[in-house]
Scaffold this motif. Structure first.
Motif, PDB file in Angstrom:
ATOM      1  N   UNK A 174      26.480 -24.652   6.465  1.00 41.69           N
ATOM      2  CA  UNK A 174      25.516 -23.677   5.716  1.00 41.69           C
ATOM      3  C   UNK A 174      25.626 -22.385   6.363  1.00 41.69           C
ATOM      4  N   UNK A 175      25.361 -21.270   5.636  1.00 40.31           N
ATOM      5  CA  UNK A 175      25.069 -20.105   6.482  1.00 40.31           C
ATOM      6  C   UNK A 175      24.211 -19.943   7.734  1.00 40.31           C
ATOM      7  N   UNK A 176      24.617 -19.384   8.712  1.00 34.59           N
ATOM      8  CA  UNK A 176      23.831 -19.440   9.677  1.00 34.59           C
ATOM      9  C   UNK A 176      23.426 -20.750  10.578  1.00 34.59           C
ATOM     10  N   UNK A 177      23.963 -21.868  10.185  1.00 29.35           N
ATOM     11  CA  UNK A 177      23.980 -22.934  10.943  1.00 29.35           C
ATOM     12  C   UNK A 177      25.328 -23.736  11.371  1.00 29.35           C
ATOM     13  N   UNK A 178      25.017 -24.496  12.136  1.00 31.73           N
ATOM     14  CA  UNK A 178      26.224 -25.199  12.789  1.00 31.73           C
ATOM     15  C   UNK A 178      26.865 -26.256  11.721  1.00 31.73           C
ATOM     16  N   UNK A 179      28.013 -26.382  12.019  1.00 31.46           N
ATOM     17  CA  UNK A 179      28.884 -27.415  11.201  1.00 31.46           C
ATOM     18  C   UNK A 179      28.398 -28.861  11.396  1.00 31.46           C
ATOM     19  N   UNK A 180      28.140 -29.591  10.496  1.00 31.92           N
ATOM     20  CA  UNK A 180      27.539 -31.030  10.546  1.00 31.92           C
ATOM     21  C   UNK A 180      28.192 -31.989   9.927  1.00 31.92           C
ATOM     22  N   UNK A 181      28.385 -33.291  10.461  1.00 37.22           N
ATOM     23  CA  UNK A 181      29.197 -34.378   9.896  1.00 37.22           C
ATOM     24  C   UNK A 181      28.337 -34.909   8.758  1.00 37.22           C
ATOM     25  N   UNK A 182      28.923 -35.093   7.457  1.00 40.85           N
ATOM     26  CA  UNK A 182      28.326 -35.512   6.509  1.00 40.85           C
ATOM     27  C   UNK A 182      28.697 -36.872   6.173  1.00 40.85           C
ATOM     28  N   UNK A 183      30.041 -37.237   6.249  1.00 45.48           N
ATOM     29  CA  UNK A 183      30.337 -38.726   5.717  1.00 45.48           C
ATOM     30  C   UNK A 183      31.805 -38.879   6.616  1.00 45.48           C
ATOM     31  N   UNK A 184      31.981 -40.164   6.868  1.00 46.88           N
ATOM     32  CA  UNK A 184      33.243 -40.785   7.642  1.00 46.88           C
ATOM     33  C   UNK A 184      33.680 -41.944   6.803  1.00 46.88           C
ATOM     34  N   UNK A 185      34.886 -41.943   6.540  1.00 47.21           N
ATOM     35  CA  UNK A 185      35.422 -43.096   6.151  1.00 47.21           C
ATOM     36  C   UNK A 185      36.570 -43.782   6.800  1.00 47.21           C
ATOM     37  N   UNK A 186      36.496 -45.028   7.491  1.00 44.66           N
ATOM     38  CA  UNK A 186      37.613 -45.565   8.136  1.00 44.66           C
ATOM     39  C   UNK A 186      38.690 -45.819   7.457  1.00 44.66           C
ATOM     40  N   UNK A 187      39.885 -46.326   8.265  1.00 48.93           N
ATOM     41  CA  UNK A 187      41.261 -46.632   7.642  1.00 48.93           C
ATOM     42  C   UNK A 187      40.975 -47.967   6.777  1.00 48.93           C
TER      43      UNK A 187
END
Length: 115
Positions: free
Chosen positions: A40-53
Motif C-alpha cells: 500500500x502507499x507509504x507502507x512496506x510490502x507485506x506477505x498476503x498468502x502462500x501456496x506450497x507445491x
C-alpha cells in the motif's frame, strides 16, 4: 530469466470481490511454492498468502477467511480470490515464489477498494 505477470486488479466497492491471476513462465512451476504480496502507499510490502507445491496454504491474519490462494499447474498460474474486500486492502498486488522465482516480481496489479 523467469517472468511473472499479474492481472485482474481494478476498482471495487467495499464488500465486493476480485480474482487476481499470476501467470508464470518456466518449467518448474509445479515444484515451487508461490506467494502473493501487496504494498500500500507509504507502507512496506507485506506477505498476503502462500501456496506450497502440494497445495498447502497460509494467510496473513488480516485476510484469513476472506482471501483464497490457489494454483493451476497445467496453466502455470496462481490465483488470489479476494472476497469481502475492505478499503484497507487497497494496494498493488504482486506475486513471486521460491526456487527459480525467488527475487523475481511481475509489474503488479492495482487493487482499489472504495468505501
Amino acid at each position: 530469466q523467469v517472468q511473472l505477470e499479474e492481472s485482474g486488479g481494478g476498482l471495487v466497492q467495499a464488500g465486493g470481490s476480485l480474482r487476481l491471476s499470476c501467470a508464470a513462465s518456466g518449467s518448474s512451476f509445479r515444484d515451487t511454492a508461490m506467494a502473493w504480496y501487496r504494498q500500500a502507499p507509504g507502507k512496506q510490502r507485506e506477505l498476503v498468502a502462500v501456496i506450497g507445491k502440494g497445495g498447502t496454504t497460509n494467510y496473513a491474519d488480516s485476510v484469513k477467511g476472506r482471501f483464497t490462494i490457489s494454483r493451476d499447474n497445467a496453466k502455470n498460474t496462481v490465483y488470489l480470490q479476494m472476497n469481502l474486500l475492505k478499503p484497507e486492502d487497497t494496494a498493488v498486488y504482486s506475486c513471486t515464489g521460491w526456487g527459480v522465482y525467488y527475487g523475481n516480481w511481475g509489474q503488479g496489479t492495482q487493487v482499489t477498494v472504495s468505501s
